[in-house]
Each structure stands twice: as structure tokens, then as C-alpha cells.
Write a protein that holds these residues in place. Structure first.
Motif, short mmCIF file in Angstrom:
data_model
loop_
_atom_site.label_atom_id
_atom_site.label_comp_id
_atom_site.label_asym_id
_atom_site.label_seq_id
_atom_site.Cartn_x
_atom_site.Cartn_y
_atom_site.Cartn_z
N ALA A 36 -15.16 -12.01 2.52
CA ALA A 36 -13.97 -12.71 3.03
C ALA A 36 -13.77 -14.02 2.27
N ARG A 37 -14.85 -14.76 2.07
CA ARG A 37 -14.75 -16.04 1.35
C ARG A 37 -14.25 -15.84 -0.07
N ALA A 38 -14.65 -14.75 -0.69
CA ALA A 38 -14.23 -14.46 -2.07
C ALA A 38 -12.73 -14.17 -2.15
N LEU A 39 -12.16 -13.73 -1.03
CA LEU A 39 -10.74 -13.37 -1.01
C LEU A 39 -9.85 -14.47 -0.44
N GLU A 40 -10.44 -15.60 -0.04
CA GLU A 40 -9.68 -16.64 0.66
C GLU A 40 -8.43 -17.09 -0.08
N THR A 41 -8.54 -17.26 -1.39
CA THR A 41 -7.40 -17.78 -2.15
C THR A 41 -6.62 -16.68 -2.87
N SER A 42 -6.96 -15.43 -2.59
CA SER A 42 -6.25 -14.31 -3.23
C SER A 42 -4.97 -13.99 -2.47
N ALA A 43 -3.99 -13.48 -3.18
CA ALA A 43 -2.75 -13.04 -2.53
C ALA A 43 -3.01 -11.79 -1.70
N ALA A 44 -2.25 -11.65 -0.61
CA ALA A 44 -2.37 -10.46 0.24
C ALA A 44 -1.39 -9.41 -0.27
N ILE A 45 -1.92 -8.40 -0.93
CA ILE A 45 -1.07 -7.37 -1.54
C ILE A 45 -1.58 -6.00 -1.10
N THR A 46 -0.66 -5.15 -0.63
CA THR A 46 -1.05 -3.81 -0.20
C THR A 46 -1.36 -2.95 -1.42
N LYS A 47 -1.96 -1.79 -1.19
CA LYS A 47 -2.35 -0.91 -2.29
C LYS A 47 -1.15 -0.44 -3.11
N ASP A 48 0.03 -0.38 -2.46
CA ASP A 48 1.21 0.05 -3.22
C ASP A 48 1.97 -1.14 -3.82
N GLY A 49 1.35 -2.32 -3.77
CA GLY A 49 1.92 -3.46 -4.48
C GLY A 49 2.85 -4.36 -3.70
N THR A 50 2.92 -4.20 -2.38
CA THR A 50 3.80 -5.04 -1.57
C THR A 50 3.11 -6.37 -1.24
N ARG A 51 3.77 -7.47 -1.56
CA ARG A 51 3.22 -8.80 -1.29
C ARG A 51 3.49 -9.18 0.16
N ILE A 52 2.47 -9.58 0.89
CA ILE A 52 2.57 -9.97 2.29
C ILE A 52 2.34 -11.47 2.42
N SER A 53 3.27 -12.17 3.06
CA SER A 53 3.09 -13.60 3.30
C SER A 53 2.16 -13.82 4.49
N VAL A 54 1.17 -14.68 4.31
CA VAL A 54 0.24 -15.03 5.38
C VAL A 54 0.40 -16.52 5.66
N LEU A 55 0.88 -16.83 6.86
CA LEU A 55 1.14 -18.21 7.24
C LEU A 55 0.32 -18.57 8.47
N ILE A 56 0.06 -19.86 8.64
CA ILE A 56 -0.74 -20.31 9.77
C ILE A 56 0.14 -20.99 10.82
N ASN A 57 -0.31 -20.96 12.06
CA ASN A 57 0.34 -21.71 13.14
C ASN A 57 -0.53 -22.92 13.46
N ILE A 58 0.10 -24.08 13.69
CA ILE A 58 -0.68 -25.26 14.02
C ILE A 58 -0.08 -25.97 15.22
N ALA A 59 -0.93 -26.70 15.93
CA ALA A 59 -0.49 -27.45 17.11
C ALA A 59 -0.72 -28.94 16.94
N GLY A 60 -1.00 -29.38 15.69
CA GLY A 60 -1.22 -30.79 15.44
C GLY A 60 -1.68 -31.04 14.03
N VAL A 61 -1.51 -32.26 13.56
CA VAL A 61 -1.89 -32.63 12.20
C VAL A 61 -3.37 -32.39 11.97
N GLU A 62 -4.19 -32.64 13.01
CA GLU A 62 -5.63 -32.50 12.85
C GLU A 62 -6.05 -31.07 12.53
N ASP A 63 -5.21 -30.10 12.84
CA ASP A 63 -5.53 -28.71 12.52
C ASP A 63 -5.66 -28.48 11.02
#
Length: 210
Positions: A11-38
């Protein structure tokens, strides 16, 4: 334990990799936050942006409502953290399980907020407070890629009133020569049946839906 550690290493090795399906579709991965400290322990390279900023954290930290500058500094920090990645800031979403501390500036909580003032209804009933938040978001937009998300929309007139207040906030910044992005996308949350049934009209007025 060995298997868990092996999985964690992969998992750590993939942390900065793009999320792409086997057929080449790029998936956006976004985070939710509840404060600056997050964001303190998060490298922005591991995600494609912030999918939801819950702004209620700013309204529960003290006995008084946060002023425009306090909100602006928080939003600016988030946008600078994200760089060119999108940041979706949800306007104040109070009511039901999320209550504002009672102050001289705010109305007392109601027995059943779900049936009364909550989310966008509350904001439209308190335009001075809402305008401060909108100006803060627009001011911060100068430093990144921001989108505004409006919660609990039910009727077209709520969209029209919200867009009118955004225009008003933008006009005051223009008159004061305060830099801000010329065009910030505005979206709506489809959370109740009335909004779902009015979807075509919502789509004509808004830039995106959630």
C-alpha cells in the motif's frame, strides 16, 4: 502479522501512484476533511484533491461566530496545501445532529432542526453570516482551485437566492479591489426527494451535483 505488514508495504508503495483500472480508466481519489489539522500529516501527493471540506469545524471552536478573516485563513491554508488540485468547500451545514453554540449572534437551537432552519435554509435566513463565509471562500479562491457546494437544497428559489448572494459577495470584493478567482463553480447536494425530483432544473442552474 507478517501478511498484514506485507500488505501495508504494498500500500505504501502505491501511495503516490495514480488510481487506474486495468482497462485504463483514471479514477479521482479525493479526501474529506473536517478541519485544517486533518492535513497536517497528509502528503498532498497521495490524493487528487479535497472532495469535501466540512466548514462546521470553524463554527464550533469558540463562543462567537468566526469572522471573515478567520475563515479566509483556514480556506486559504487548504487551497495552498492542495496546490492545483480541486478543493470543494461545503457551506455551513448546521441542523439535526450538528448544532451551533447559542450566542448573542445566533438563534437558539430548535427542538427539531430537521423541520426548521438548517443547512442552506439557515444560511439564507442569516445573510450577514452567509455573506461572510462566501466572501472568505472567494478571497481564498485566489490561491487555488476551489468549488462551492451548497447542502440540503430543496427548491429552485434557494439556488437563485444563493447565487444572488454569491454575486453580491463578489461585487463587494471587486469594489474593494480584493483579488479572487473570476469564476468559481457552484454545486448542490442532492439529499432529499424534492431535489431529486427537480434535478433537470437544478442542473440548468448549477455547475455540478453531489
Amino acid at each position: 502479522q507478517s501478511a498484514d505488514e506485507e500488505l501495508a508495504q504494498k500500500a505504501r508503495a502505491l501511495e503516490t501512484s495514480a488510481a487506474i483500472t486495468k482497462d485504463g480508466t483514471r479514477i479521482s481519489v479525493l479526501i474529506n476533511i473536517a478541519g485544517v489539522e486533518d492535513l497536517a500529516q497528509i502528503d498532498p501527493k497521495i490524493c487528487d484533491g479535497i472532495g469535501l471540506v466540512r466548514t462546521e469545524f470553524l463554527f464550533g471552536e469558540g463562543p462567537a461566530l468566526p469572522d471573515e478573516d478567520t475563515q479566509y485563513q483556514a480556506y486559504r491554508h487548504m487551497l495552498e496545501w492542495a496546490g492545483t488540485r480541486p478543493v470543494t468547500i461545503r457551506t455551513l451545514d448546521l441542523g439535526a445532529d450538528k448544532a451551533l453554540q447559542t450566542t448573542a449572534d445566533a438563534p437558539a437551537p430548535m427542538p427539531n432542526p430537521a423541520l426548521g432552519l438548517r443547512a442552506i435554509r439557515y444560511c439564507l435566513a442569516e445573510p450577514k453570516m452567509f455573506l461572510a463565509q462566501l466572501r472568505a471562500i472567494l478571497r481564498a479562491s485566489h490561491y487555488g482551485n476551489v468549488r462551492i457546494l451548497v447542502p440540503m437544497l430543496a427548491h429552485i428559489h434557494e439556488i437563485d437566492q444563493t447565487l444572488a448572494l454569491i454575486r453580491q459577495a463578489r461585487t463587494t470584493l471587486q469594489q474593494a479591489k480584493v483579488p479572487h478567482a473570476p469564476d468559481v463553480p457552484v454545486g448542490g447536494m442532492i439529499e432529499i426527494p424534492a431535489a431529486a425530483l427537480a434535478l433537470p432544473m437544478f442542473m440548468r442552474r448549477l455547475d455540478f451535483l453531489s
